[in-house]
Design a protein around this motif. Structure first.
Motif, PDB file in Angstrom:
ATOM      1  N   VAL A  38      77.503  41.964  47.042  1.00  8.80           N
ATOM      2  CA  VAL A  38      78.429  40.622  46.978  1.00  8.80           C
ATOM      3  C   VAL A  38      79.141  40.722  48.281  1.00  8.80           C
ATOM      4  O   VAL A  38      79.631  41.661  48.829  1.00  8.80           O
ATOM      5  N   LEU A  82      82.115  41.229  38.464  1.00  4.61           N
ATOM      6  CA  LEU A  82      80.624  41.375  38.857  1.00  4.61           C
ATOM      7  C   LEU A  82      80.599  42.722  39.143  1.00  4.61           C
ATOM      8  O   LEU A  82      81.352  43.339  39.968  1.00  4.61           O
ATOM      9  N   HIS A 142      73.499  33.193  45.985  1.00  5.08           N
ATOM     10  CA  HIS A 142      74.286  32.335  45.106  1.00  5.08           C
ATOM     11  C   HIS A 142      75.686  31.994  45.737  1.00  5.08           C
ATOM     12  O   HIS A 142      76.469  32.933  46.046  1.00  5.08           O
ATOM     13  N   TYR A 157      78.609  45.663  41.562  1.00  3.28           N
ATOM     14  CA  TYR A 157      77.930  45.525  42.895  1.00  3.28           C
ATOM     15  C   TYR A 157      77.199  46.715  43.248  1.00  3.28           C
ATOM     16  O   TYR A 157      77.887  47.875  42.818  1.00  3.28           O
ATOM     17  N   ASP A 158      76.230  46.622  44.114  1.00  4.67           N
ATOM     18  CA  ASP A 158      75.675  47.854  44.663  1.00  4.67           C
ATOM     19  C   ASP A 158      76.239  47.956  46.141  1.00  4.67           C
ATOM     20  O   ASP A 158      76.299  49.142  46.719  1.00  4.67           O
ATOM     21  N   ILE A 188      66.955  41.789  45.581  1.00  2.00           N
ATOM     22  CA  ILE A 188      68.455  41.784  45.840  1.00  2.00           C
ATOM     23  C   ILE A 188      69.063  40.482  45.261  1.00  2.00           C
ATOM     24  O   ILE A 188      68.354  39.454  45.822  1.00  2.00           O
ATOM     25  N   THR A 189      70.171  40.629  44.422  1.00  2.00           N
ATOM     26  CA  THR A 189      70.685  39.504  44.150  1.00  2.00           C
ATOM     27  C   THR A 189      71.859  39.243  45.172  1.00  2.00           C
ATOM     28  O   THR A 189      72.736  40.387  45.277  1.00  2.00           O
ATOM     29  N   ARG A 216      72.572  44.461  43.520  1.00  2.00           N
ATOM     30  CA  ARG A 216      73.475  43.350  43.873  1.00  2.00           C
ATOM     31  C   ARG A 216      74.354  43.528  45.046  1.00  2.00           C
ATOM     32  O   ARG A 216      75.077  44.487  45.195  1.00  2.00           O
ATOM     33  N   ASP A 233      75.484  37.266  46.026  1.00  3.20           N
ATOM     34  CA  ASP A 233      76.299  36.702  45.869  1.00  3.20           C
ATOM     35  C   ASP A 233      77.395  36.293  46.829  1.00  3.20           C
ATOM     36  O   ASP A 233      77.931  37.487  47.468  1.00  3.20           O
ATOM     37  N   SER A 271      82.670  47.425  40.510  1.00  4.89           N
ATOM     38  CA  SER A 271      82.590  46.085  40.118  1.00  4.89           C
ATOM     39  C   SER A 271      83.912  45.422  40.754  1.00  4.89           C
ATOM     40  O   SER A 271      85.081  46.015  41.232  1.00  4.89           O
TER      41      SER A 271
END
Ligand SMILES: Cc1cc2nc3c(=O)[nH]c(=O)nc-3n(C[C@H](O)[C@H](O)[C@H](O)COP(=O)(O)OP(=O)(O)OC[C@H]3O[C@@H](n4cnc5c(N)ncnc54)[C@H](O)[C@@H]3O)c2cc1C
Length: 396
Positions: free
Chosen positions: A152, A245, A217, A247-248, A186-187, A150, A189, A233
């Motif tokens: 962000v 959330l 998103h 995160y990576d 990969i998500t 993820r 945000d 996070s």
């Protein structure tokens, strides 16, 4: 003690200060002094490309001595306070410098304290920002190294210089992830503290469409509230309450604040958040008539940007001598600009006034749509315009 005195003293030799000093000299002002502590000058807009792997720090740095206009008296020092009644600035080295008119353009600073945990987070390889030269290259290392998990992206709206350009690293990275075949793993945000991705409604729409194309998103009115660097996070403040959330990779366009000595010198007001309290149209201080401000430190009621300075510099350069002889002052209409990449090939411009009304530099073609030519202009031509025209006071 006999303090040296100058007709005009400019504080800060960034985009605003150098452009203005050059413009004043061109206009015939015989005695301009500049206070600037840094010996290296940065063309900040390219930091976004460094963070997106499309430029290096060498592309945006020049020795300060090369950009200080010939004829300007340079004090390589830092202002610590201003006495607007005695018309004197105090320097960190102990010197005092008197002025006829004072122009404040020391910019703004990252406000690490606004987001607890953020400073610790950017000291790890998993969080970064394009907003400081020492972090921009690390941003690309982080983003290019991500192949799953993820990411962000958090864009603050508290005095961030040209905040929509915080989206550049996102789009440059997303396009890279697509090209290298990892985008689906990969998500992404995107949380934006303001209500729009850009100050202009049409650009906001275009950017949302481009983001949707990468599966991002997108949420607006969501602020980064706290970061847990060790636990990787973030705590977000959303209209529905707090949310966490993991995160990576975490990218931030962080909140900024004014230098503390501005308020300490009585040059801010209650409503100005510590920024210099000027009339947003004339850029003249509301109380101290020989003090002026422009650039990121001034309360101009619009999104601060380098492009905005193309309009602010001529206004201040006109108004200083005009005010001395009681002539009418010129007005700044709040024009600002944000160039935002939508891929590694295309970019759009959001150009608008302080009310969000579109104010395109040219009526045709439509610069509010992503274009290849705009990407090439912003990445390669605009830096040349900056070094060879803007910093030389060649703006009208
Ligand atoms: C990552 C990033 C990307 C950006 N991208 C764009 C873009 O694409 N397009 C755009 O239009 N704008 C962009 N901007 C915004 C633009 O760079 C700023 O709006 C512009 O640099 C503001 O100029 P300034 O002179 O007010 O401040 P700065 O450029 O920050 O300069 C301030 C100067 O004051 C000096 N100073 C600080 N404190 C003192 C002191 N106490 N005494 C004396 N000197 C002092 C500093 O050393 C510095 O040289 C970007 C900004 C960043 C950070």
């Amino acid at each position: 003690m006999n303090a040296p005195r100058h007709r005009v003293v400019v504080v800060g030799g960034g985009n605003a200060g150098i452009s203005l000093a050059a413009k004043l000299l061109r206009g015939g002002c015989p005695d301009v002094a500049l206070v600037e502590p840094n010996h290296v000058h940065h063309y900040r807009p390219l930091l976004s490309y460094v963070a997106g792997g499309a430029a290096t720090l060498d592309d945006l740095r020049r020795p300060q001595i090369e950009v200080v206009p010939r004829g300007v008296h340079w004090y390589p020092d830092r202002v610590t306070s201003v006495d607007p009644v005695a018309s004197v600035v105090h320097l960190a080295g102990g010197e005092q410098v008197g002025y006829g008119d004072l122009v404040l353009c020391p910019g703004s600073q990252v406000d690490w304290d606004a987001v607890p945990g953020l400073r610790d987070a950017v000291a790890t390889p998993h969080a970064s920002t394009s907003y400081l030269p020492e972090h921009a290259p690390q941003t690309w290392q982080m983003l290019a190294g991500l192949t799953s998990g993820r990411a962000v992206f958090a864009i603050a709206d508290r005095h961030v210089p040209c905040s929509p350009v915080g989206l550049k690293p996102l789009f440059l990275a997303a396009d890279h992830w697509r090209a290298t075949g990892v985008l689906d793993a990969i998500t992404i945000d995107l949380v934006v503290e303001g209500s729009r991705l850009a100050g202009m409604a049409r650009a906001d729409q275009q950017l949302r469409e481009a983001a949707a194309g990468y599966g991002v998103h997108v949420r607006t009115r969501v602020a980064l509230e706290r970061v847990d660097a060790a636990g990787r996070s973030v705590q977000l403040r959303t209209p529905d309450g707090a949310e966490h959330l993991p995160y990576d990779a975490l990218y931030v366009a962080p909140p900024h604040r004014a230098p503390e000595w501005v308020a300490g010198s009585g040059l801010a007001s209650d409503g100005s958040d510590g920024f210099v309290d000027v009339d947003p149209r004339t850029l003249r201080h509301r109380t101290h008539r020989h003090v002026w401000a422009l650039g990121d430190v001034a309360t101009v009621d619009t999104s601060p940007s380098g492009g905005a300075l193309r309009k602010q510099v001529p206004v201040v350069a006109h108004n200083i001598p005009a005010a001395r002889v009681g002539a009418p002052l010129r007005h700044y209409d709040g024009y600002t600009i944000a160039p935002v990449t939508t891929s590694r090939r295309e970019l759009l411009l959001a150009e608008h006034d302080r009310d969000g009304h579109e104010e395109p530099t040219v009526p045709f073609p439509d610069l509010g749509r992503p274009r290849r030519s705009l990407y090439l202009f912003d990445r390669y031509l605009e830096p040349q315009v900056y070094w060879h025209r803007l910093l030389r006071g060649k703006v009208s």
